[in-house]
Design a protein around this motif. Structure first.
Motif, mmCIF file in Angstrom:
data_model
loop_
_atom_site.group_PDB
_atom_site.id
_atom_site.type_symbol
_atom_site.label_atom_id
_atom_site.label_comp_id
_atom_site.label_asym_id
_atom_site.label_seq_id
_atom_site.Cartn_x
_atom_site.Cartn_y
_atom_site.Cartn_z
ATOM 1 N N GLY A 1 -1.079 2.299 -5.297
ATOM 2 C CA GLY A 1 -2.434 2.791 -5.102
ATOM 3 C C GLY A 1 -3.482 1.722 -5.276
ATOM 4 N N GLY B 1 -1.621 9.812 -0.255
ATOM 5 C CA GLY B 1 -0.686 8.838 0.294
ATOM 6 C C GLY B 1 0.553 8.702 -0.568
ATOM 7 N N ASN C 1 3.138 -1.637 4.208
ATOM 8 C CA ASN C 1 3.103 -0.174 4.164
ATOM 9 C C ASN C 1 4.380 0.366 3.519
ATOM 10 N N ASP D 1 -1.465 -2.960 6.824
ATOM 11 C CA ASP D 1 -2.555 -3.872 6.486
ATOM 12 C C ASP D 1 -2.892 -4.727 7.703
ATOM 13 N N THR E 1 0.848 -1.189 0.000
ATOM 14 C CA THR E 1 0.000 0.000 0.000
ATOM 15 C C THR E 1 0.884 1.240 0.000
ATOM 16 N N SER E 2 0.260 2.400 -0.140
ATOM 17 C CA SER E 2 1.044 3.630 -0.091
ATOM 18 C C SER E 2 1.467 3.958 1.341
ATOM 19 N N ASP F 1 -4.501 0.077 -2.030
ATOM 20 C CA ASP F 1 -5.220 1.006 -1.156
ATOM 21 C C ASP F 1 -6.723 0.947 -1.402
ATOM 22 N N HIS G 1 -0.556 2.565 4.325
ATOM 23 C CA HIS G 1 -1.421 1.865 5.268
ATOM 24 C C HIS G 1 -0.799 0.573 5.787
ATOM 25 N N ILE H 1 -5.863 8.391 -1.698
ATOM 26 C CA ILE H 1 -4.793 7.518 -2.178
ATOM 27 C C ILE H 1 -3.696 8.353 -2.844
ATOM 28 N N PHE I 1 -9.569 -0.505 3.857
ATOM 29 C CA PHE I 1 -8.909 0.777 4.128
ATOM 30 C C PHE I 1 -9.865 1.962 4.046
#
Length: 215
Positions: free
Chosen positions: A94, A112, A71, A63, A58-59, A97, A61, A109, A102
């Protein structure tokens, strides 16, 4: 002449994950078929291309199911330091995300990804301890198909906004942004991964974009 270093920082599509036919399907395209390799071949011997693709990344986050290590914000600086000096970083993130867990929209996004751009631009990991250049790639929209769509409820509609929100972010912070959806689309098999033709199209198109940047 020392080749220029180009770091491709992304998720499973940079990793080369094949479109998945089941949740346990972890097959991967051969190295030469993955878009970073296609791009490297098109760019020629003046470039050293590194593929840093992590499935599920993810950008910004953590998980809650797959782990905090997904992340990108936690790992990007370490990756930059590992491969310095770097001339150019391509960020294509992205898609993950968009997972419903999320609960973020296309604008959030893009914000992020902006945090990752800031990490690159404030790092001393470029030439002569400057910062590397950055190219942001807005991922193609999702296709509403396949075994993964239950994880991406509402994601198809949100992903259609990537081109616009990423472009607006790039204009605001002064970073080039390119829309991958102009060259390729996600597979109809699982909706979130590129097929082999998609990798080829993306790699060739990004080679052209890198040349346009004057590198």
């Amino acid at each position: 002449m020392t080749p220029k270093t180009l770091l491709c920082f992304g998720d499973s599509n940079t990793h080369g994950t094949m479109p998945m036919t089941s949740l346990s399907d972890t097959r991967r395209f051969q190295i030469s078929s993955r878009w970073p390799s296609v791009m490297a071949k098109a760019l020629g011997e003046g470039w050293h291309v590194l593929a840093e693709g992590h499935p599920g990344r993810t950008s910004v986050h953590d998980d809650p199911i797959e782990g905090a290590h997904k992340n990108a914000r936690r790992t990007l600086l370490a990756v930059l330091e590992s491969h310095r000096p770097i001339n150019l970083v391509i960020i294509m993130l992205g898609t993950n995300d968009l997972k419903s867990r999320f609960q973020v929209n296309a604008l959030e996004i893009a914000l992020g990804v902006e945090k990752l751009v800031h990490t690159v631009r404030t790092s001393p990991c470029g030439v002569d301890q400057g910062a590397p250049d950055v190219l942001v790639v807005a991922p193609p929209p999702l296709n509403n198909a396949g075994v993964l769509m239950d994880f991406f409820e509402g994601g198809v509609e949100k992903s259609i906004g990537f081109a616009q929100t990423f472009a607006a972010m790039g204009e605001r912070v002064g970073v080039p942004v390119w829309n991958a959806g102009s060259a390729c689309s996600m597979s109809q098999i699982d909706g979130i991964h590129l097929d082999e033709d998609g990798h080829t199209a993306l790699g060739l198109a990004l080679a052209t974009e890198v040349k346009k940047l004057g590198h």
